[in-house]
Design a protein around this motif. Structure first.
Motif, PDB file in Angstrom:
ATOM      1  N   THR A 139      -5.767   2.998   2.150  1.00  0.00           N
ATOM      2  CA  THR A 139      -6.025   1.763   1.383  1.00  0.00           C
ATOM      3  C   THR A 139      -5.610   0.541   2.217  1.00  0.00           C
ATOM      4  OG1 THR A 139      -3.871   1.781   0.253  1.00  0.00           O
ATOM      5  CG2 THR A 139      -5.696   2.901  -0.878  1.00  0.00           C
ATOM      6  N   ASN A 178      -4.002   4.194  -8.824  1.00  0.00           N
ATOM      7  CA  ASN A 178      -4.506   5.101  -7.772  1.00  0.00           C
ATOM      8  C   ASN A 178      -3.560   6.268  -7.577  1.00  0.00           C
ATOM      9  OD1 ASN A 178      -6.836   3.762  -7.221  1.00  0.00           O
ATOM     10  ND2 ASN A 178      -6.006   2.586  -5.491  1.00  0.00           N
ATOM     11  N   HIS A 185       0.855  -1.206   0.000  1.00  0.00           N
ATOM     12  CA  HIS A 185       0.000   0.000   0.000  1.00  0.00           C
ATOM     13  C   HIS A 185       0.874   1.233   0.000  1.00  0.00           C
ATOM     14  CE1 HIS A 185      -3.635  -2.263   0.653  1.00  0.00           C
ATOM     15  NE2 HIS A 185      -2.878  -3.062   1.376  1.00  0.00           N
TER      16      HIS A 185
END
Ligand SMILES: Cc1cc2nc3c(=O)[nH]c(=O)nc-3n(C[C@H](O)[C@H](O)[C@H](O)COP(=O)(O)O)c2cc1C
Length: 453
Positions: free
Chosen positions: A241, A341, A236
């Motif tokens: 997240t 992301n 991560h």
């Protein structure tokens, strides 16, 4: 006792930074010298880490001319580490797509005997297209098929590890009885992918079976972990997240009828540590400057199933349209999501993205003082993001030593980490339950039947 952190040392190259192999603070030993791994494992054991971990891929990277891309085969390395250490857990990666379950059950079972109960297996389905080409496959096995095969693989290896009762070996020299034949049994597995008669040609291992570790984070990967894993490595780039992953996986574990604390979640963190934040930042920049954007471009391409990024300019802000859709990628789907992301959130240029990924391939990287690193670890640990960490030093052994000497004592003072080993096995270090032998379960159900008659 206060809830305790678990720390795993992820050993990779001369450090997790892509350019670590060139840096003067990284080890001078060749990556094929077993003394390098023995030395790191002993250092981690002296600092009371729960375990060390070796990753693996079944193909040579195509950037080997400019990146340190060689390592020893991990199962073989663990055998050497098992006899050079006495307490620390030892985890190696092996693939369900390109191994036979009988071979793998036997190798990891043997390692558990050799290490006296300290072994874990990182279960991977192998996502590299170039690995498929080394195993006679015409093309890469699809993501769904790899996990379906992995599921059957798990049923077979578990049955093989269970094919001997704990007391099957009698070794009675006087009476001439070596083993009780009725305490060893065939498994007679007949499935779509495997036909295995069993039993395993090895007595039950000290931990019952090796600790099962997994690191796939896609939806299918999470469901697989919820059924089989006892520890999960995960990548991560932000706490939010990691928290969402933690909550989701623990809920999936509960939905499988397992206790959520029987599965440890260990996100990766790659800390560059110095006595001031400015010095840590300077060190991080110094290593970054040694990295090669063309190596990064090739690695990115590998992550996205071989997608060609060669035409993408280095200095224009990126958009999601510059990448193939994650659902179309047959490689490691979850890491492509992590990268996308980041692109959505920060619109980095390709050069900036490659520098970020050079740190630890999409894991959390941080540069700071020992207090800042200890605070971050405590925060993630107490705020629903982690049960411990996969520690990924950017430079080895330099940043492992600083972590052990400066960060671990802070965690110990806060009552979060052990000051000595309480148990001897990896299962004990991780606080995991002992798998019940199916022979005990049968005996127990017979007793219940007798009592209820
Ligand atoms: C810390 C960590 C270590 C991993 N190590 C390996 C490895 O050694 N070999 C490998 O093929 N995949 C490795 N992976 C990738 C995953 O195990 C998994 O196969 C991949 O993410 C594809 O599954 P997914 O699409 O479900 O995420 C690792 C992932 C993480 C987070």
């Amino acid at each position: 006792m206060k809830r305790q952190l678990h720390l795993n040392l992820f050993i990779h190259s001369r450090g997790h930074h892509e350019a670590s192999w060139r840096h003067p603070a990284s080890s001078p030993l060749p990556l094929t010298d077993i003394r390098y791994y023995q030395d790191l494992a002993r250092r981690a054991e002296a600092a009371h880490f729960d375990s060390i971990f070796l990753a693996d891929q079944l193909a040579l990277g195509d950037d080997v001319s400019r990146a340190a891309r060689t390592w020893l085969e991990p199962v073989t390395v663990l055998a050497a580490l098992a006899v050079s250490t006495s307490r620390i857990g030892l985890i190696a990666t092996a693939s369900t797509t390109y191994s036979e379950p009988f071979n793998l059950a036997r190798q990891f079972g043997s390692l558990d005997h050799i290490s006296d109960g300290r072994v874990g297996w990182n279960i991977v389905t192998s996502w590299l297209a170039s690995a498929a080409a080394n195993f006679g496959a015409a093309g890469q096995v699809s993501h769904a098929d790899r996990y379906a095969r992995g599921e059957e693989f798990m049923a077979v290896v578990k049955a093989l590890w269970d094919s001997w009762a704990p007391d099957a070996v009698v070794d009675d020299r006087g009476g001439g009885v070596y083993a009780s034949a009725e305490r060893i049994r065939r498994i007679d597995h007949k499935g779509d992918c495997y036909q295995v008669a069993g039993p395993l040609n090895l007595p039950r291992c000290p931990q019952g079976r090796p600790v099962l570790v997994q690191a796939g984070s896609s939806d299918t990967g999470r469901r697989f972990a919820a059924r089989h894993a006892e520890a999960v490595f995960t990548a991560h780039m932000e706490k939010a997240t990691a928290q969402a992953f933690y909550a989701d996986l623990k809920a999936l574990v509960a939905a499988e009828g397992r206790a959520p604390d029987e599965v440890l979640i260990l996100p990766g963190v790659s800390p560059m540590i110095a006595s001031t934040e400015a010095e840590a930042g300077r060190l991080a920049r110094e290593v970054n400057e040694l990295s090669d954007p063309e190596v990064g471009r090739k690695r990115l391409s590998g992550r996205f199933g071989g997608h060609d990024f060669s035409q993408l300019p280095l200095d224009r802000p990126l958009a999601p349209q510059d990448f193939p859709a994650p659902a179309s990628v047959e490689a490691a789907r979850s890491r492509t999501e992590v990268i996308l992301n980041l692109v959505r959130r920060e619109q980095p240029t390709l050069r900036q993205l490659l520098a970020t990924l050079a740190g630890a391939r999409g894991h959390f990287t941080v540069a700071g003082t020992p207090e800042q690193i200890a605070d971050l670890i405590e925060d993630w640990f107490t705020d629903g993001a982690a049960d411990g960490f996969n520690i990924m030093p950017p430079l080895l052994p330099a940043m492992l030593d600083v972590f052990s000497a400066e960060v671990i004592p802070l965690l110990q003072r806060r009552g979060l980490f052990r000051t000595s080993y309480a148990g001897k096995t990896l299962r004990e270090h991780y606080g995991l339950p002992w798998p019940k032998s199916v022979f005990e379960e049968v005996a127990q159900s017979r007793r219940v039947v007798r009592l209820t008659r």
